[in-house]
Design an enzyme around this catalytic site. Structure first.
Site, PDB file in Angstrom:
ATOM      1  N   ALA A 180       9.746  11.687   0.286  1.00 38.10           N
ATOM      2  CA  ALA A 180      10.605  10.720   0.796  1.00 38.10           C
ATOM      3  C   ALA A 180      10.853  10.234   2.392  1.00 38.10           C
ATOM      4  O   ALA A 180      11.698  11.052   2.986  1.00 38.10           O
ATOM      5  CB  ALA A 180      12.005  10.753   0.388  1.00 38.10           C
ATOM      6  N   LEU A 181       9.973   9.822   2.992  1.00 36.66           N
ATOM      7  CA  LEU A 181       9.911   9.766   4.760  1.00 36.66           C
ATOM      8  C   LEU A 181      10.309   8.162   4.830  1.00 36.66           C
ATOM      9  O   LEU A 181      11.161   7.891   5.515  1.00 36.66           O
ATOM     10  CB  LEU A 181       8.664   9.879   5.053  1.00 36.66           C
ATOM     11  CG  LEU A 181       8.433   9.800   6.623  1.00 36.66           C
ATOM     12  CD1 LEU A 181       9.534  10.398   7.358  1.00 36.66           C
ATOM     13  CD2 LEU A 181       6.793  10.014   6.718  1.00 36.66           C
TER      14      LEU A 181
ATOM     15  N   GLU B 224      11.688   4.061   5.151  1.00 37.86           N
ATOM     16  CA  GLU B 224      12.844   3.682   5.186  1.00 37.86           C
ATOM     17  C   GLU B 224      12.580   2.121   5.673  1.00 37.86           C
ATOM     18  O   GLU B 224      11.413   1.715   5.894  1.00 37.86           O
ATOM     19  CB  GLU B 224      13.543   4.237   6.230  1.00 37.86           C
ATOM     20  CG  GLU B 224      13.771   5.609   6.141  1.00 37.86           C
ATOM     21  CD  GLU B 224      15.062   6.010   6.860  1.00 37.86           C
ATOM     22  OE1 GLU B 224      15.357   7.247   6.784  1.00 37.86           O
ATOM     23  OE2 GLU B 224      15.449   5.336   7.822  1.00 37.86           O
TER      24      GLU B 224
ATOM     25  N   GLN C 153     -32.025 -13.074  -1.885  1.00 37.73           N
ATOM     26  CA  GLN C 153     -31.965 -12.107  -0.486  1.00 37.73           C
ATOM     27  C   GLN C 153     -30.569 -12.039   0.060  1.00 37.73           C
ATOM     28  O   GLN C 153     -30.120 -11.265   0.449  1.00 37.73           O
ATOM     29  CB  GLN C 153     -32.946 -12.737   0.586  1.00 37.73           C
ATOM     30  CG  GLN C 153     -34.318 -12.296   0.184  1.00 37.73           C
ATOM     31  CD  GLN C 153     -35.339 -12.852   1.113  1.00 37.73           C
ATOM     32  OE1 GLN C 153     -35.227 -13.775   2.113  1.00 37.73           O
ATOM     33  NE2 GLN C 153     -36.469 -12.215   1.412  1.00 37.73           N
TER      34      GLN C 153
ATOM     35  N   GLU D 210       0.696   5.772   4.463  1.00 37.28           N
ATOM     36  CA  GLU D 210       0.353   6.958   5.455  1.00 37.28           C
ATOM     37  C   GLU D 210      -0.573   6.330   6.756  1.00 37.28           C
ATOM     38  O   GLU D 210      -1.075   7.109   7.203  1.00 37.28           O
ATOM     39  CB  GLU D 210      -0.837   7.910   4.489  1.00 37.28           C
ATOM     40  CG  GLU D 210      -0.014   8.308   3.206  1.00 37.28           C
ATOM     41  CD  GLU D 210      -0.678   9.411   2.635  1.00 37.28           C
ATOM     42  OE1 GLU D 210      -1.350  10.279   3.271  1.00 37.28           O
ATOM     43  OE2 GLU D 210      -0.758   9.621   1.355  1.00 37.28           O
TER      44      GLU D 210
END
Length: 390
Positions: free
Chosen positions: A127-128, A130, A284, A368
């Site tokens: 829980a980081l 916010e 191609q 992250e």
């Protein structure tokens, strides 16, 4: 000098083979079920726990497998090959939440929680983030105030993975204003049933069905002094940065695995689908798109493996993780986009794997630490290193 891994390369090989077989024979066939139900089936969760995957990166003394980061990324590339929500179910236990306890917890805290985290009995949640603080934790507004021997926590967290099913929240809170001595952020262990903890409704997201996130509100949440991770207020910010750096290498590997799946789906489709009676893989311009996909996947895999090796040795735990996450998550987005293009209109249809992959990988460039934050970390560190002569 890095210490030898707890699991030898010889012993790790069958673990990797087991995970690869599980992902491709048990999970891949049920991807649509996961997407439709927005949940991981209970029987798959049980198999994951029995395989030890809730604790593969937790030290053996606490009931985990004790894999190091070079081994972690090999598993992550396999997890990335299927629905990313599978990995999300146990990723926090091994990663950003579990590693906070492994690296910064007191012996009492480790004894209380780590074995249960490794077994899957406890789902830990980091829980980081916010509403006003995400990739840069320095903007944290959740507060923890000492009251006698206790701490009282107030604040709101957002986009918290596994919040609806979490048993333990690893909560980052400000204990004092930031100053020249540090950011004033500490970490607390808050059981989900603690009075004042309120988990919001499950978020509805663009992709990654089955990976549940929600807001978490802490209103006058009282925890004992023993809940302070490491028994040290100053450990909080270090814990966040250390866990996030390691987690970035893991996410980079996850992105490589997803890009490999998108590439494999593209090659299979191009070899079989026809236009005017000719397999599109003979054209191609389609071959050129597949070549770009393959090049990106190969470069990403090499970068992830080298970054993990340098992290484990202690050679580079800052620039490398950010560079790997930046490159690999951006690469996965390009590969997924090309996969949809190769599939044509079919690639835009629900229930086609590349359509799900296209939506799923978009989040990898955000959590992250966004791509923009990674660029700031890389560029800032290189300039500081030049000025200090490192």
């Amino acid at each position: 000098m890095s210490t030898p891994p707890a699991v030898s390369p010889e012993d790790f090989r069958p673990i990797l083979e087991l995970v690869r077989d599980f992902v491709r024979t048990k999970v891949v066939p049920r991807e649509q079920e996961i997407a439709d139900s927005d949940a991981i089936p209970d029987d798959l969760r049980k198999q994951v726990a029995e395989m030890g995957l809730f604790g593969y990166a937790i030290p053996q003394e606490w009931g985990g497998l004790g894999l190091d980061l070079t081994q972690d990324v090999e598993l992550a590339m396999e997890f990335g090959y299927t629905s990313l929500s599978l990995r999300s179910m146990f990723g926090t236990n091994n990663g950003i939440a579990g590693q906070v306890l492994v690296n910064f917890g007191t012996e009492g805290q480790k004894a209380e929680w780590l074995e249960r985290i490794a077994s899957g009995e406890v789902v830990a949640s980091f829980a980081l983030t916010e509403p006003g603080a995400g990739s840069n934790p320095a903007g944290l507004r959740t507060r923890a105030v000492r009251d006698g021997d206790d701490w009282v926590i107030d604040g709101q967290k957002r986009f918290i993975t596994n919040a609806p099913i979490a048993d333990l929240f690893v909560v980052f809170a400000r204990t004092r204003p930031a100053d020249e001595t540090g950011p004033g952020i500490a970490v607390f262990l808050v059981p989900a049933g603690t009075p004042g903890v309120e988990v919001g409704v499950k978020d509805r997201k663009m992709g990654q069905e089955g990976a549940w996130t929600a807001d978490v509100v802490f209103s006058g949440v009282r925890v004992p002094g023993s809940a302070l991770v490491g028994g040290d207020e100053a450990a909080g910010y270090r814990a966040a940065m250390t866990s996030l750096a390691r987690g970035r290498v893991h996410i980079a590997a996850l992105a490589v695995g997803t890009a490999q799946r998108a590439l494999d789906e593209s090659v299979a489709y191009a070899a079989s689908a026809t236009q005017g009676g000719t397999p599109i893989g003979d054209f191609q311009l389609v071959q050129a798109m597949i070549a770009d996909q393959q090049t990106g996947v190969m470069a990403g895999r090499a970068l992830v493996r080298d970054t993990a090796r340098r992290y484990v040795s202690g050679e580079d735990r800052r620039i490398g993780p950010s560079a790997a996450k930046l490159y690999c998550t951006e690469m996965a987005g390009r590969v997924a986009d090309l996969a949809v293009q190769i599939h044509g209109g079919t690639g835009y249809m629900r229930e086609v794997p590349v359509e799900r992959i296209y939506r799923d990988v978009r989040l990898l460039r955000l959590y992250e630490g966004t791509s923009e934050i990674q660029r700031l970390i890389i560029g800032g560190a290189l300039i500081r290193n030049e000025r200090t002569g490192r």
